[in-house]
Motif scaffolding. Structure first.
Motif: not given
Length: 250
Positions: A5-6, A23-26, A68-70, A62-63
């Motif tokens: 997940l990102e 937020v930028t996360f991984r 998957v944003t929308q 992102f998954l």
């Protein structure tokens, strides 16, 4: 390898309020990652963005490398993203057997005839038993959920999320409201979750965080404030000052 997940530059504004700030996360594959922060830090807003309950103002999610944003929440569940809630979402009149059976049958396409499908398919029955054993619910399978000890209710909610066969599981304060006497069972069960499921734990109980996570992210005012191993985060003077309320000189 793509992250489980990102997020990239994720922002959520409510009018003039910035609830999630760039937020930028991984979350790595197989991770045991905790998200902590003071009340009002924006943790639940971030989870609602990840699961599709809220749409971001800007940024991407992102998954498994897929944008998957929308995507609506149900599509994200189908792609392997499941969550629990701070306040459980269970049906009080149903038993754990019925609740887990509904979740498994729904995933297998049983729909409204879940009760008939559950009884007629051996693989569903076997999976219900396996999940009940994993989450220590075999002794209460036929009891009404409303009659269960609160720790068992929390375990049941995680079991329902697990029944979706997630690749990413978001646990939103699973120990919230659980009495101390019941917490050990919950801690042990969470710690034993299989490694093919990447887990993001949102939690205030630091005993749970330290016993479970191998990496911690700290959210403050909607922005990522610090990130690292348990040792790095727990000894960071800025984190101790902001999160633990300690007066630590810079």
């Amino acid at each position: 390898m793509a992250a489980a997940l990102e997020t990239r530059g994720l922002v959520k504004r409510f009018g003039g309020l910035v609830a999630t700030d760039n937020v930028t996360f991984r979350l790595e594959q197989g991770a045991r990652h905790a998200l902590i922060g003071p009340n009002g830090a924006g943790k639940t807003t971030l989870i609602n963005l990840l699961t599709g309950v809220l749409a971001p103002t800007s940024g991407q999610i992102f998954l498994d490398g897929v944008d998957v944003t929308q995507m609506p929440p149900e599509r994200r569940v189908q792609r392997g993203l499941a969550r629990t809630f701070q306040i459980n979402q269970l049906f009080p009149a149903m038993t754990p057997l019925e609740t887990i059976g509904l979740a498994v049958s729904e995933r297998m396409g049983g729909g409204r005839d879940w009760w008939r499908v559950t009884g007629s398919k051996r693989e569903i029955v076997d999976e219900i038993v396996e999940i009940a054993q994993r989450f220590r619910l075999t002794d209460v399978l036929d009891e009404r959920t409303s009659n269960l000890a609160y720790g068992k209710q929390r375990l049941l909610e995680i079991a329902v999320a697990f029944a979706c066969r997630p690749r990413v599981l978001l646990l939103d304060e699973p120990a919230a409201g659980v009495p101390e006497a019941e917490r050990h069972e919950l801690l042990a069960t969470v710690a034993a979750l299989p490694r093919d499921v990447s887990v993001l734990l949102i939690e205030h109980d630091m005993d749970l965080v330290f016993s479970f996570a191998d990496r911690i992210s700290v959210l403050v005012n909607g922005a990522l404030f610090a990130e690292g191993t348990i040792e790095e985060v727990s000894t960071d003077p800025r984190v101790r000052a902001v999160y633990l309320g300690e007066n630590v000189d810079e």
